[in-house]
Design a protein around this motif. Structure first.
Motif, mmCIF file in Angstrom:
data_model
loop_
_atom_site.group_PDB
_atom_site.id
_atom_site.type_symbol
_atom_site.label_atom_id
_atom_site.label_comp_id
_atom_site.label_asym_id
_atom_site.label_seq_id
_atom_site.Cartn_x
_atom_site.Cartn_y
_atom_site.Cartn_z
ATOM 1 N N UNK A 8 0.835 -1.124 -0.063
ATOM 2 C CA UNK A 8 -0.150 0.078 -0.089
ATOM 3 C C UNK A 8 1.088 1.082 -0.003
ATOM 4 N N UNK A 9 0.712 1.982 -0.829
ATOM 5 C CA UNK A 9 1.595 3.381 -0.995
ATOM 6 C C UNK A 9 1.456 4.124 0.357
ATOM 7 N N UNK A 10 2.561 4.387 1.161
ATOM 8 C CA UNK A 10 2.317 4.993 2.508
ATOM 9 C C UNK A 10 3.218 6.093 2.512
ATOM 10 N N UNK A 11 2.686 7.326 3.099
ATOM 11 C CA UNK A 11 3.554 8.270 3.344
ATOM 12 C C UNK A 11 4.631 8.023 4.506
ATOM 13 N N UNK A 27 9.058 11.198 3.018
ATOM 14 C CA UNK A 27 8.933 10.278 1.649
ATOM 15 C C UNK A 27 7.695 10.134 1.288
ATOM 16 N N UNK A 28 7.493 10.771 -0.017
ATOM 17 C CA UNK A 28 6.296 10.603 -0.698
ATOM 18 C C UNK A 28 6.345 9.519 -1.758
ATOM 19 N N UNK A 29 5.322 8.497 -1.526
ATOM 20 C CA UNK A 29 5.450 7.381 -2.518
ATOM 21 C C UNK A 29 5.656 7.924 -3.880
ATOM 22 N N UNK A 30 6.590 7.161 -4.742
ATOM 23 C CA UNK A 30 6.640 7.412 -6.203
ATOM 24 C C UNK A 30 7.744 8.746 -6.628
ATOM 25 N N UNK A 31 8.189 9.360 -5.491
ATOM 26 C CA UNK A 31 8.975 10.503 -5.579
ATOM 27 C C UNK A 31 10.323 10.119 -5.198
ATOM 28 N N UNK A 32 11.416 10.789 -5.910
ATOM 29 C CA UNK A 32 12.988 10.361 -5.276
ATOM 30 C C UNK A 32 13.203 11.499 -4.192
ATOM 31 N N UNK A 33 12.795 12.467 -4.232
ATOM 32 C CA UNK A 33 13.232 13.823 -3.409
ATOM 33 C C UNK A 33 12.096 13.692 -2.246
ATOM 34 N N UNK A 34 12.887 13.863 -1.097
ATOM 35 C CA UNK A 34 11.945 13.928 0.091
ATOM 36 C C UNK A 34 11.684 15.391 0.521
ATOM 37 N N UNK A 35 10.653 15.600 1.003
ATOM 38 C CA UNK A 35 10.313 16.879 1.701
ATOM 39 C C UNK A 35 10.738 17.364 2.865
ATOM 40 N N UNK A 36 11.553 18.249 3.296
ATOM 41 C CA UNK A 36 12.056 18.447 4.531
ATOM 42 C C UNK A 36 11.334 19.866 4.821
ATOM 43 N N UNK A 56 -2.097 14.704 1.689
ATOM 44 C CA UNK A 56 -1.549 13.563 1.117
ATOM 45 C C UNK A 56 -2.630 12.511 0.738
ATOM 46 N N UNK A 57 -3.803 12.332 1.659
ATOM 47 C CA UNK A 57 -4.658 11.573 1.415
ATOM 48 C C UNK A 57 -4.299 9.985 1.355
ATOM 49 N N UNK A 58 -3.140 9.703 1.972
ATOM 50 C CA UNK A 58 -2.420 8.369 2.142
ATOM 51 C C UNK A 58 -2.147 7.815 3.607
ATOM 52 N N UNK A 60 -0.145 6.998 6.652
ATOM 53 C CA UNK A 60 0.945 7.595 7.299
ATOM 54 C C UNK A 60 1.697 6.896 8.260
ATOM 55 N N UNK A 61 2.985 6.839 8.240
ATOM 56 C CA UNK A 61 3.780 5.896 9.164
ATOM 57 C C UNK A 61 4.722 6.904 9.693
ATOM 58 N N UNK A 62 4.951 7.214 11.023
ATOM 59 C CA UNK A 62 5.764 8.171 11.735
ATOM 60 C C UNK A 62 7.037 7.365 12.490
ATOM 61 N N UNK A 63 7.969 7.845 12.360
ATOM 62 C CA UNK A 63 9.042 7.285 13.517
ATOM 63 C C UNK A 63 9.748 8.530 14.036
ATOM 64 N N UNK A 64 9.999 8.275 14.992
ATOM 65 C CA UNK A 64 10.856 9.483 16.074
ATOM 66 C C UNK A 64 12.198 8.982 16.465
#
Length: 71
Positions: A8-11, A27-36, A56-58, A60-64
């Motif tokens: 499943x595409x996940x942010x 990290x956006x699915x399907x994109x190589x660059x990440x947003x900071x 993003x309507x996806x 979301x999986x978050x790590x701290x």
């Protein structure tokens, strides 16, 4: 540990926690660059991050990660 379906595409969001501000990497699915972005340790900035992730309507999986010591 929770089961995770990697098909499943996940942010993917990484948050580096510090006292006054936090560094966020998205990290956006399907994109190589990440947003900071940097958010301050305030309710307004956490709400801004929440709205951004919801847009993003996806799933979301978050790590701290803590920046310093917890003592």
């Amino acid at each position: 540990m929770t089961a995770y379906d990697s098909t499943v595409p996940t942010l993917l969001v990484a948050i580096d926690i510090s006292k006054h501000r936090h560094e966020v990497l998205i990290g956006i699915p399907g994109k190589k660059r990440r947003r900071r972005l940097t958010i301050e340790n305030s309710l307004e900035d956490f709400q801004r991050l929440s709205r951004l992730l919801q847009d993003f309507d996806l799933p979301v999986r978050i790590g701290f990660e803590a920046t310093g010591n917890w003592t």
